[in-house]
Design an enzyme around this catalytic site. Structure first.
Site, PDB file in Angstrom:
ATOM      1  N   GLY A 106       0.545  -1.462  -0.134  1.00 28.08           N
ATOM      2  CA  GLY A 106      -0.329   0.218   0.043  1.00 28.08           C
ATOM      3  C   GLY A 106       0.782   0.955  -0.089  1.00 28.08           C
ATOM      4  N   GLY A 242      -1.721  -6.749  -0.239  1.00 28.58           N
ATOM      5  CA  GLY A 242      -1.826  -8.079   0.367  1.00 28.58           C
ATOM      6  C   GLY A 242      -2.295  -8.607   1.548  1.00 28.58           C
ATOM      7  N   THR A 279      11.855  -6.674 -10.712  1.00 27.08           N
ATOM      8  CA  THR A 279      11.367  -8.630 -11.084  1.00 27.08           C
ATOM      9  C   THR A 279       9.980  -8.284 -10.846  1.00 27.08           C
ATOM     10  OG1 THR A 279      13.367  -8.999 -11.972  1.00 27.08           O
ATOM     11  CG2 THR A 279      11.976 -10.058 -11.159  1.00 27.08           C
ATOM     12  N   CYS A 369       1.779   1.510  11.587  1.00 30.13           N
ATOM     13  CA  CYS A 369       2.805   1.881  11.770  1.00 30.13           C
ATOM     14  C   CYS A 369       3.702   3.263  12.515  1.00 30.13           C
ATOM     15  CB  CYS A 369       2.265   2.521  10.049  1.00 30.13           C
ATOM     16  SG  CYS A 369       1.890   2.012   9.026  1.00 30.13           S
TER      17      CYS A 369
HETATM   18  N1  PLP Z   1      -2.654   2.886   3.669  1.00 31.26           N
HETATM   19  C1  PLP Z   1      -3.682   2.713   4.697  1.00 31.26           C
HETATM   20  C2  PLP Z   1      -4.769   3.195   4.560  1.00 31.26           C
HETATM   21  C3  PLP Z   1      -2.796   1.716   5.922  1.00 31.26           C
HETATM   22  O1  PLP Z   1      -3.967   1.142   6.955  1.00 31.26           O
HETATM   23  C4  PLP Z   1      -1.905   1.069   5.869  1.00 31.26           C
HETATM   24  C5  PLP Z   1      -0.917  -0.205   6.424  1.00 31.26           C
HETATM   25  O2  PLP Z   1      -1.730  -0.013   7.869  1.00 31.26           O
HETATM   26  C6  PLP Z   1      -1.132   1.950   4.598  1.00 31.26           C
HETATM   27  C7  PLP Z   1      -1.811   2.758   3.430  1.00 31.26           C
HETATM   28  C8  PLP Z   1      -0.002   1.172   4.111  1.00 31.26           C
HETATM   29  O3  PLP Z   1       0.131  -0.291   3.205  1.00 31.26           O
HETATM   30  P1  PLP Z   1       1.257  -1.243   3.690  1.00 31.26           P
HETATM   31  O4  PLP Z   1       1.451  -2.091   5.137  1.00 31.26           O
HETATM   32  O5  PLP Z   1       1.012  -2.323   2.145  1.00 31.26           O
HETATM   33  O6  PLP Z   1       2.619  -0.453   3.127  1.00 31.26           O
END
Ligand code: PLP
Length: 430
Positions: A106, A242, A279, A369
């Site tokens: 994401g 994913g 890749t 995060c």
């Molecule tokens: N966007 C949202 C709304 C999310 O909740 C998250 C992850 O918590 C992300 C983006 C980031 O995705 P990824 O962990 O696949 O980088």
């Protein structure tokens, strides 16, 4: 979910593996043992276990060699896997296969959408330097926006939300109509990752389309949880990941309308329409496709089951802690079915999290995060809550393997945990 018991295939595989031949570093052994025995997992919005179909699709391919860009038979076989996965994802999301650009997740998809479209639109017309977004986006959107403002002269306007975490569409309308020709793009998430509020994307698209302004949506929390149809939504770009929907970590996609110009962030082999060189991870992409098909195929049944569990969780917690406040949209149809965000007055969210963790219950104070960084949630602050309020909330998020027993275990633990956290807070204030 009882992780140790229900993460089925993974744990069976791990247990049946001849452990004597694997030399696990001692720290990893402790971490694995903890995760496998962690009885109650209520943090599916951070990451959710892989669906059996995704594990099967991936594990079948892991031993298979072949670079999808190679011309020989092994390469062509890997290419076939990638293209069939692309078609499968397109069928699940209502887009064309050619719209799907594979990424590492994401965060990369959001960065590619924001920077790539900003640069392309500004190159085409130097007046286009404004980006309109919201105050409640994930850091995967907020941080690239901040970077674009600092390094590329972007004028970023973060529009407000109401007390329920829903975009103020009037503010967006005013921002667009003030000078539509200067707007490079609009980015509004499909569903918020902390409080779970769904955003009025149809209204966003209706405001943007007459001016030809592209709309990006971070649908990382939405895909697999609520119906998502790319074409019907009218958005131009959509990010998915994913590991939020039963697929592998480290694989995601940006769905981007083929006609839209996107300047690449990475340069190299020219894969993915030259938008995203590197890749391709054929096994990972197959796991993602299987997870999309599986989650989208079960969406109604999942949503019904998760909403019932969520309501049981909220009612149970509020029975034990009557002053706990349920954050987010009042209308249950305007929330993600698996997310319950609650404020516990007189407690530090971090203390609650650690006390629950000590009892084997995993949850979150906000986006994973940011976990570990003791800051009040920017989402709750944007919703008009004060710092004390924003610091005293917890997110419980349910997933496909969650059970009533998980919810009941939380309800049984929350009373004494809140009492202890309140005492700790009272002591810290004296
Ligand atoms: N966007 C949202 C709304 C999310 O909740 C998250 C992850 O918590 C992300 C983006 C980031 O995705 P990824 O962990 O696949 O980088």
């Amino acid at each position: 979910m009882a992780v140790g018991l229900q993460q089925g295939a993974f744990h069976r595989a791990l247990r049946s593996t001849d452990q004597t031949r694997i030399v696990w570093p001692s720290r990893m052994r402790r971490t694995l043992a903890h995760a496998m025995n962690h009885p109650i997992y209520l943090d599916h919005a951070a990451t959710t276990p892989m669906a059996p179909a995704a594990i099967e699709a991936m594990t079948k391919l892991l031993p298979v060699v072949g670079n999808p860009s190679s011309l020989h038979a092994a390469g062509r076989a890997a290419r076939r896997v990638v293209e069939e996965s692309r078609e499968e994802i397109a069928a699940g999301l209502g887009c064309r296969p050619g719209d799907v650009v594979f990424t590492s997740g994401g965060t990369e998809a959001d960065n590619l959408a924001l920077k790539g479209v900003f640069w392309a639109r500004r190159d085409a017309d130097p007046r286009r330097v404004r980006i309109l977004s919201t105050t409640i986006e994930h850091h995967a959107v907020l941080d690239p926006l901040e970077w674009l403002a600092k390094h590329e002269g972007a004028q970023v306007e973060l529009l407000p939300v109401d007390r329920q975490g829903r975009l103020d569409v009037t503010a967006l309308r005013q921002a667009v109509e003030r000078e539509p020709e200067s707007v490079a793009l609009i980015s509004v998430m499909w569903a918020n990752n902390e409080v779970g509020t769904l955003q009025p994307l149809d209204e966003v698209v209706a405001l943007a389309q007459p001016h030809g302004i592209p709309v990006h949506t971070d649908a990382v929390q939405a895909v697999g949880s609520v119906p998502v149809d790319f074409a019907a939504s009218g958005v131009d770009l959509l990010a998915l990941s994913g590991h939020k929907l039963g697929g592998p970590v480290g694989v995601g996609a940006l769905v981007v309308r083929r006609e839209l110009s996107v300047v690449p962030l990475t340069h190299g082999g020219g894969q993915e329409r030259d938008i995203r060189s590197g890749t391709l991870n054929a096994a990972g992409v197959a796991g993602l496709a299987a997870a999309v098909t599986w989650s989208v195929g079960h969406i109604e049944e999942h949503a019904r089951r998760l909403a019932a569990l969520r309501d049981r969780l909220v009612a149970g917690v509020q029975q034990v802690v009557p002053d706990a406040i349920y954050n987010g949209a009042d209308d249950p149809d305007q929330r993600l079915p698996g997310v319950a965000h609650l404020k516990f007055p007189g407690c530090e969210g971090d203390s609650l999290l650690m006390l629950l963790d000590a009892r084997g219950i995993a949850c979150s104070t906000g986006s994973a995060c940011q976990a570990g960084v003791a800051q009040p949630s920017h989402v709750l602050l944007a919703m008009g809550c004060n710092e004390e309020y924003a610091r005293s909330s917890l997110r419980f998020s349910l997933g496909h393997a969650s059970t009533e027993a998980d919810v009941d275990a939380l309800v049984a633990a929350i009373g004494p945990v809140v009492e202890r956290a309140r005492k700790a807070m009272a002591v810290s204030r004296t």
